[in-house]
Write a protein that holds these residues in place. Sequence first.
Motif, PDB file in Angstrom:
ATOM      1  N   THR A  26       2.783   5.923  -4.443  1.00  0.00           N
ATOM      2  CA  THR A  26       3.604   6.698  -5.379  1.00  0.00           C
ATOM      3  C   THR A  26       3.199   6.460  -6.839  1.00  0.00           C
ATOM      4  OG1 THR A  26       5.296   4.978  -5.518  1.00  0.00           O
ATOM      5  CG2 THR A  26       5.578   6.655  -3.808  1.00  0.00           C
ATOM      6  N   SER A  27       2.285   5.553  -7.070  1.00  0.00           N
ATOM      7  CA  SER A  27       1.868   5.242  -8.445  1.00  0.00           C
ATOM      8  C   SER A  27       1.313   6.449  -9.204  1.00  0.00           C
ATOM      9  CB  SER A  27       0.841   4.119  -8.447  1.00  0.00           C
ATOM     10  OG  SER A  27       1.429   2.942  -7.970  1.00  0.00           O
TER      11      SER A  27
ATOM     12  N   LEU B 281       0.823  -1.213   0.000  1.00  0.00           N
ATOM     13  CA  LEU B 281       0.000   0.000   0.000  1.00  0.00           C
ATOM     14  C   LEU B 281       0.859   1.266   0.000  1.00  0.00           C
ATOM     15  CD1 LEU B 281      -2.931  -0.888   2.428  1.00  0.00           C
ATOM     16  CD2 LEU B 281      -3.035  -0.533  -0.038  1.00  0.00           C
ATOM     17  N   VAL B 282       1.940   1.254   0.755  1.00  0.00           N
ATOM     18  CA  VAL B 282       2.829   2.423   0.786  1.00  0.00           C
ATOM     19  C   VAL B 282       3.452   2.650  -0.585  1.00  0.00           C
ATOM     20  CG1 VAL B 282       4.994   3.294   1.747  1.00  0.00           C
ATOM     21  CG2 VAL B 282       3.283   2.296   3.257  1.00  0.00           C
ATOM     22  N   ILE B 283       3.893   1.594  -1.224  1.00  0.00           N
ATOM     23  CA  ILE B 283       4.514   1.733  -2.542  1.00  0.00           C
ATOM     24  C   ILE B 283       3.471   2.159  -3.580  1.00  0.00           C
ATOM     25  CG2 ILE B 283       5.665   0.472  -4.391  1.00  0.00           C
ATOM     26  CD1 ILE B 283       7.094  -1.107  -2.198  1.00  0.00           C
ATOM     27  N   MET B 284       2.250   1.650  -3.457  1.00  0.00           N
ATOM     28  CA  MET B 284       1.198   2.043  -4.397  1.00  0.00           C
ATOM     29  C   MET B 284       0.862   3.525  -4.293  1.00  0.00           C
ATOM     30  SD  MET B 284      -1.603  -0.999  -4.597  1.00  0.00           S
ATOM     31  CE  MET B 284      -2.834   0.178  -5.040  1.00  0.00           C
TER      32      MET B 284
ATOM     33  N   LEU C   6      13.362   9.864 -10.912  1.00  0.00           N
ATOM     34  CA  LEU C   6      13.406  10.378  -9.549  1.00  0.00           C
ATOM     35  C   LEU C   6      12.328   9.722  -8.696  1.00  0.00           C
ATOM     36  CD1 LEU C   6      14.435  12.524  -7.451  1.00  0.00           C
ATOM     37  CD2 LEU C   6      12.565  13.950  -8.287  1.00  0.00           C
ATOM     38  N   VAL C   7      11.120   9.665  -9.234  1.00  0.00           N
ATOM     39  CA  VAL C   7      10.019   9.047  -8.486  1.00  0.00           C
ATOM     40  C   VAL C   7      10.308   7.563  -8.249  1.00  0.00           C
ATOM     41  CG1 VAL C   7       7.567   8.422  -8.590  1.00  0.00           C
ATOM     42  CG2 VAL C   7       8.299  10.705  -9.251  1.00  0.00           C
ATOM     43  N   MET C   8      10.822   6.883  -9.259  1.00  0.00           N
ATOM     44  CA  MET C   8      11.112   5.445  -9.094  1.00  0.00           C
ATOM     45  C   MET C   8      12.166   5.215  -8.012  1.00  0.00           C
ATOM     46  SD  MET C   8      10.929   3.697 -12.884  1.00  0.00           S
ATOM     47  CE  MET C   8      12.446   2.902 -12.586  1.00  0.00           C
TER      48      MET C   8
ATOM     49  N   GLY D 143      13.756   3.873  -2.289  1.00  0.00           N
ATOM     50  CA  GLY D 143      14.223   4.295  -0.964  1.00  0.00           C
ATOM     51  C   GLY D 143      13.126   4.184   0.077  1.00  0.00           C
ATOM     52  N   LEU D 144      11.927   4.623  -0.293  1.00  0.00           N
ATOM     53  CA  LEU D 144      10.791   4.525   0.616  1.00  0.00           C
ATOM     54  C   LEU D 144      10.494   3.065   0.953  1.00  0.00           C
ATOM     55  CD1 LEU D 144       8.381   5.910   2.059  1.00  0.00           C
ATOM     56  CD2 LEU D 144       7.114   5.627  -0.092  1.00  0.00           C
TER      57      LEU D 144
END
Length: 141
Positions: free
Chosen positions: A41-42, A36-39, A124-126, A131-132
Amino acid sequence: KMKDGMSDKVAMAVQWITAFFAGFIIAFAYEWRLALVIMSTSPLLVIGGFMLSKIMASYTSKEQAAYASAGAIAEEVIGAIRTVTSFGGEKHEVLRYKDQLKESEDAGKRNGLLSGISIGFTMLVMFCTYGLAFWYGAKLC
């Protein structure tokens, strides 16, 4: 002809769609909180991809139109080369052709710059997402 053009693309589309859904299933099966945390940034990745596609479509068409105009000038001059030569218009026609090529060069430079910025934003976002994920994954352990 259509079969030759579509066969590879259909297989690749099925492969990427399957990998996409399998990735989500595996991510939620192993650690749903991290998924969920990674999603989250989608949307930023979608914005970067959308920007890139719009920029590429817009400036590529401008660049091609300028090249077509330069090609039309060249075709016109070559078709009437005797007339151009008899009136001593070679330098004028070369300048006309160079001006059209300058427009396509400028459009290509803008395309390259904006595409680079868009790709840089996506990267940058990827990498921030990586990192996140590492940081949050370590917190979950």
